[in-house]
Design a protein around this motif. Structure first.
Motif, PDB file in Angstrom:
ATOM      1  N   ILE A 241      -8.873  -0.477   3.121  1.00  0.00           N
ATOM      2  CA  ILE A 241      -7.665  -0.347   3.941  1.00  0.00           C
ATOM      3  C   ILE A 241      -6.943   0.962   3.650  1.00  0.00           C
ATOM      4  CG2 ILE A 241      -7.376  -2.848   4.217  1.00  0.00           C
ATOM      5  CD1 ILE A 241      -5.009  -2.654   2.250  1.00  0.00           C
ATOM      6  N   ALA A 242      -7.019   1.424   2.392  1.00  0.00           N
ATOM      7  CA  ALA A 242      -6.399   2.713   2.064  1.00  0.00           C
ATOM      8  C   ALA A 242      -7.077   3.840   2.834  1.00  0.00           C
ATOM      9  CB  ALA A 242      -6.477   2.967   0.564  1.00  0.00           C
ATOM     10  N   LEU A 243      -8.407   3.804   2.868  1.00  0.00           N
ATOM     11  CA  LEU A 243      -9.149   4.813   3.619  1.00  0.00           C
ATOM     12  C   LEU A 243      -8.839   4.729   5.108  1.00  0.00           C
ATOM     13  CD1 LEU A 243     -12.451   4.462   1.612  1.00  0.00           C
ATOM     14  CD2 LEU A 243     -11.304   6.660   2.009  1.00  0.00           C
ATOM     15  N   GLU A 244      -8.810   3.526   5.649  1.00  0.00           N
ATOM     16  CA  GLU A 244      -8.497   3.383   7.075  1.00  0.00           C
ATOM     17  C   GLU A 244      -7.085   3.872   7.385  1.00  0.00           C
ATOM     18  OE1 GLU A 244      -9.132   0.119   9.573  1.00  0.00           O
ATOM     19  OE2 GLU A 244     -11.272  -0.049   9.159  1.00  0.00           O
ATOM     20  N   SER A 245      -6.167   3.706   6.418  1.00  0.00           N
ATOM     21  CA  SER A 245      -4.770   4.108   6.653  1.00  0.00           C
ATOM     22  C   SER A 245      -4.625   5.616   6.831  1.00  0.00           C
ATOM     23  CB  SER A 245      -3.875   3.628   5.502  1.00  0.00           C
ATOM     24  OG  SER A 245      -4.036   4.439   4.342  1.00  0.00           O
ATOM     25  N   VAL A 246      -5.634   6.376   6.375  1.00  0.00           N
ATOM     26  CA  VAL A 246      -5.600   7.831   6.563  1.00  0.00           C
ATOM     27  C   VAL A 246      -6.707   8.288   7.511  1.00  0.00           C
ATOM     28  CG1 VAL A 246      -4.452   8.282   4.366  1.00  0.00           C
ATOM     29  CG2 VAL A 246      -6.955   8.211   4.435  1.00  0.00           C
ATOM     30  N   GLY A 247      -7.209   7.343   8.309  1.00  0.00           N
ATOM     31  CA  GLY A 247      -8.150   7.689   9.361  1.00  0.00           C
ATOM     32  C   GLY A 247      -9.589   7.854   8.928  1.00  0.00           C
TER      33      GLY A 247
ATOM     34  N   LEU B 205       0.838  -1.188   0.000  1.00  0.00           N
ATOM     35  CA  LEU B 205       0.000   0.000   0.000  1.00  0.00           C
ATOM     36  C   LEU B 205       0.881   1.248   0.000  1.00  0.00           C
ATOM     37  CD1 LEU B 205      -3.036   0.943   0.290  1.00  0.00           C
ATOM     38  CD2 LEU B 205      -2.538   1.178   2.737  1.00  0.00           C
ATOM     39  N   VAL B 206       0.543   2.220  -0.848  1.00  0.00           N
ATOM     40  CA  VAL B 206       1.307   3.467  -0.896  1.00  0.00           C
ATOM     41  C   VAL B 206       1.143   4.219   0.421  1.00  0.00           C
ATOM     42  CG1 VAL B 206       1.125   3.635  -3.409  1.00  0.00           C
ATOM     43  CG2 VAL B 206      -0.627   4.700  -1.975  1.00  0.00           C
ATOM     44  N   GLY B 207       2.003   5.193   0.634  1.00  0.00           N
ATOM     45  CA  GLY B 207       1.994   5.940   1.877  1.00  0.00           C
ATOM     46  C   GLY B 207       0.786   6.845   2.032  1.00  0.00           C
ATOM     47  N   PRO B 208       0.535   7.309   3.254  1.00  0.00           N
ATOM     48  CA  PRO B 208      -0.652   8.125   3.535  1.00  0.00           C
ATOM     49  C   PRO B 208      -0.770   9.381   2.672  1.00  0.00           C
ATOM     50  CG  PRO B 208       0.385   7.422   5.578  1.00  0.00           C
ATOM     51  CD  PRO B 208       1.305   7.019   4.471  1.00  0.00           C
ATOM     52  N   ASP B 209       0.345  10.027   2.387  1.00  0.00           N
ATOM     53  CA  ASP B 209       0.282  11.250   1.582  1.00  0.00           C
ATOM     54  C   ASP B 209      -0.219  10.948   0.175  1.00  0.00           C
ATOM     55  OD1 ASP B 209       1.179  12.705   3.709  1.00  0.00           O
ATOM     56  OD2 ASP B 209       3.249  12.893   3.000  1.00  0.00           O
ATOM     57  N   VAL B 210       0.243   9.833  -0.394  1.00  0.00           N
ATOM     58  CA  VAL B 210      -0.207   9.443  -1.733  1.00  0.00           C
ATOM     59  C   VAL B 210      -1.681   9.031  -1.696  1.00  0.00           C
ATOM     60  CG1 VAL B 210       0.187   7.883  -3.679  1.00  0.00           C
ATOM     61  CG2 VAL B 210       2.130   8.742  -2.368  1.00  0.00           C
ATOM     62  N   VAL B 211      -2.072   8.288  -0.664  1.00  0.00           N
ATOM     63  CA  VAL B 211      -3.482   7.899  -0.529  1.00  0.00           C
ATOM     64  C   VAL B 211      -4.357   9.147  -0.490  1.00  0.00           C
ATOM     65  CG1 VAL B 211      -5.200   6.848   0.994  1.00  0.00           C
ATOM     66  CG2 VAL B 211      -3.013   5.701   0.615  1.00  0.00           C
ATOM     67  N   ARG B 212      -3.986  10.122   0.328  1.00  0.00           N
ATOM     68  CA  ARG B 212      -4.784  11.347   0.433  1.00  0.00           C
ATOM     69  C   ARG B 212      -4.860  12.079  -0.900  1.00  0.00           C
ATOM     70  NH1 ARG B 212      -1.628  11.851   5.228  1.00  0.00           N
ATOM     71  NH2 ARG B 212      -2.829  11.278   7.083  1.00  0.00           N
ATOM     72  N   ALA B 213      -3.728  12.128  -1.612  1.00  0.00           N
ATOM     73  CA  ALA B 213      -3.709  12.812  -2.905  1.00  0.00           C
ATOM     74  C   ALA B 213      -4.606  12.110  -3.916  1.00  0.00           C
ATOM     75  CB  ALA B 213      -2.274  12.887  -3.425  1.00  0.00           C
ATOM     76  N   GLU B 214      -4.596  10.785  -3.922  1.00  0.00           N
ATOM     77  CA  GLU B 214      -5.424  10.033  -4.867  1.00  0.00           C
ATOM     78  C   GLU B 214      -6.909  10.164  -4.520  1.00  0.00           C
ATOM     79  OE1 GLU B 214      -4.578   8.880  -7.599  1.00  0.00           O
ATOM     80  OE2 GLU B 214      -2.433   8.525  -7.524  1.00  0.00           O
ATOM     81  N   LEU B 215      -7.218  10.163  -3.238  1.00  0.00           N
ATOM     82  CA  LEU B 215      -8.607  10.352  -2.820  1.00  0.00           C
ATOM     83  C   LEU B 215      -9.109  11.734  -3.234  1.00  0.00           C
ATOM     84  CD1 LEU B 215      -8.436   8.764   0.749  1.00  0.00           C
ATOM     85  CD2 LEU B 215      -9.699   7.843  -1.199  1.00  0.00           C
ATOM     86  N   ALA B 216      -8.257  12.740  -3.049  1.00  0.00           N
ATOM     87  CA  ALA B 216      -8.634  14.097  -3.443  1.00  0.00           C
ATOM     88  C   ALA B 216      -8.824  14.187  -4.954  1.00  0.00           C
ATOM     89  CB  ALA B 216      -7.573  15.089  -2.972  1.00  0.00           C
ATOM     90  N   ALA B 217      -7.919  13.543  -5.709  1.00  0.00           N
ATOM     91  CA  ALA B 217      -8.011  13.567  -7.168  1.00  0.00           C
ATOM     92  C   ALA B 217      -9.286  12.878  -7.652  1.00  0.00           C
ATOM     93  CB  ALA B 217      -6.773  12.922  -7.785  1.00  0.00           C
ATOM     94  N   ALA B 218      -9.742  11.880  -6.900  1.00  0.00           N
ATOM     95  CA  ALA B 218     -10.971  11.165  -7.256  1.00  0.00           C
ATOM     96  C   ALA B 218     -12.222  11.971  -6.902  1.00  0.00           C
ATOM     97  CB  ALA B 218     -11.016   9.809  -6.552  1.00  0.00           C
ATOM     98  N   GLY B 219     -12.040  13.039  -6.138  1.00  0.00           N
ATOM     99  CA  GLY B 219     -13.170  13.879  -5.775  1.00  0.00           C
ATOM    100  C   GLY B 219     -13.850  13.506  -4.475  1.00  0.00           C
ATOM    101  N   LEU B 220     -13.174  12.706  -3.655  1.00  0.00           N
ATOM    102  CA  LEU B 220     -13.796  12.251  -2.410  1.00  0.00           C
ATOM    103  C   LEU B 220     -13.777  13.353  -1.357  1.00  0.00           C
ATOM    104  CD1 LEU B 220     -14.878   9.380  -1.304  1.00  0.00           C
ATOM    105  CD2 LEU B 220     -12.846   9.506   0.132  1.00  0.00           C
ATOM    106  N   ASP B 221     -14.906  13.532  -0.703  1.00  0.00           N
ATOM    107  CA  ASP B 221     -15.034  14.455   0.412  1.00  0.00           C
ATOM    108  C   ASP B 221     -14.849  13.656   1.699  1.00  0.00           C
ATOM    109  OD1 ASP B 221     -15.851  16.143   2.454  1.00  0.00           O
ATOM    110  OD2 ASP B 221     -17.593  16.904   1.390  1.00  0.00           O
ATOM    111  N   MET B 222     -13.744  13.900   2.389  1.00  0.00           N
ATOM    112  CA  MET B 222     -13.415  13.106   3.576  1.00  0.00           C
ATOM    113  C   MET B 222     -14.387  13.340   4.735  1.00  0.00           C
ATOM    114  SD  MET B 222     -10.697  11.194   2.954  1.00  0.00           S
ATOM    115  CE  MET B 222      -9.613  10.941   4.367  1.00  0.00           C
ATOM    116  N   SER B 223     -15.225  14.355   4.640  1.00  0.00           N
ATOM    117  CA  SER B 223     -16.166  14.625   5.725  1.00  0.00           C
ATOM    118  C   SER B 223     -17.476  13.872   5.556  1.00  0.00           C
ATOM    119  CB  SER B 223     -16.459  16.133   5.807  1.00  0.00           C
ATOM    120  OG  SER B 223     -17.216  16.567   4.684  1.00  0.00           O
ATOM    121  N   ARG B 224     -17.656  13.235   4.420  1.00  0.00           N
ATOM    122  CA  ARG B 224     -18.903  12.526   4.146  1.00  0.00           C
ATOM    123  C   ARG B 224     -18.687  11.018   4.144  1.00  0.00           C
ATOM    124  NH1 ARG B 224     -20.204  14.922  -1.457  1.00  0.00           N
ATOM    125  NH2 ARG B 224     -21.720  13.212  -1.468  1.00  0.00           N
TER     126      ARG B 224
END
Length: 277
Positions: A245-251, A209-228
């Motif tokens: 597991i990627a989502l859990e890795s960034v809380g 699994l890539v690191g948390p910073d990359v996970v966050r960047a990919e989630l943002a690029a996909a348009g995911l709102d972390m508050s929802r």
């Protein structure tokens, strides 16, 4: 709680009496590789084989749907997996089907289950021991406590469309947009209307699994709102667990995983969108 253990940790704890190592290898249908056959050829010493198709709902026409709790308990108990053990799951591709089996054990109430970081490829690359042949563990008693809230069904997905709940699809972009065919025959490609796409391949590098910073960047690029809230999905509920597991890795713990995933949705005459998200 950490999701992964290292190969060194597993090597140091290989013979711990309360540890069960689970080979969760599974391959997509178009390949000619078969998990059980490869397990019999070589596996981490002491491991048992979790048959993703065999330990599933045998009454369903969909692939590897979660079984009923009693059936799951019988199957894993026969493998020697009981209450109070520590479980480490791995697969032969590094990080592909192991997250699905990790998620399955957690859904059924296992308290201590981890994934081997790098899986069998990393174990082999480090020239660590393997063995061949069938597993040998005495039967055990597993008490299932299925948390049905983490398992989304088709009705759940229909309600999620157009709501504040986000649907995140792990399939390759061309399958999501409808430009490439599905690996299963007679199944239309495309996506659940309103869903977002984050191919699981973007989150795994060399079986890790890539690191948390990359996970966050990919989630943002996909348009995911972390508050929802978010439900993960894919072709048949396997790579959706990589998103989990990627989502859990960034809380960000997902609300649920869509067990039937695209195989169910597209085969049940539900609305299909094409093009980008």
């Amino acid at each position: 709680m950490p999701i992964f253990v290292s190969t060194q940790w597993l090597a140091d704890n290989l013979h711990a009496p309360d540890l069960v190592i689970v080979d969760a290898t599974w391959f997509l249908p178009p390949t000619d590789r078969e998990g059980r056959r490869e397990f019999l050829e070589r596996h981490i010493p002491g491991a048992v084989f979790f048959d993703l198709e065999g330990i599933s709902d045998q009454t369903s026409d969909l692939p590897h749907m979660l079984p009923e709790p009693r059936d799951f308990a019988t199957a894993v108990g026969a493998l020697g997996i009981g209450d109070g053990v520590r479980i480490v799951v791995y697969d032969a591709l590094g990080l592909f089907s192991a997250p699905r089996v990790w998620w399955t054990f957690r859904a059924f109430g296992a308290q201590d289950v981890k994934i081997l970081e790098g899986g069998l490829p990393k174990w082999l690359a480090e020239d660590r021991p393997v063995e061949a042949g069938p597993a040998r563990r005495p039967p055990a008693v597993f008490t299932p406590r299925l948390d049905r809230s983490v398992v989304a069904d088709i009705a759940h997905m229909e309600k999620a469309m157009g709501s504040s709940t986000q649907i995140l699809d792990a399939r390759a972009a061309a399958r999501f947009t409808g430009e490439a065919p599905e690996p299963r025959p007679n199944l239309k490609s495309g996506h659940i209307p309103g869903s977002l796409n984050l191919p699981s391949s973007k989150l795994v590098k060399d079986g890790i699994l890539v690191g948390p910073d990359v996970v966050r960047a990919e989630l943002a690029a996909a348009g995911l709102d972390m508050s929802r809230p978010v439900i993960t999905t894919c072709g048949s509920g396997v790579s959706a667990a990589i998103l989990w597991i990627a989502l859990e890795s960034v809380g960000k713990r997902p609300q649920a995983l869509y067990d039937g995933s695209w195989t169910e949705w597209a085969s049940r005459g539900k609305p299909i969108a094409t093009g980008d998200a």
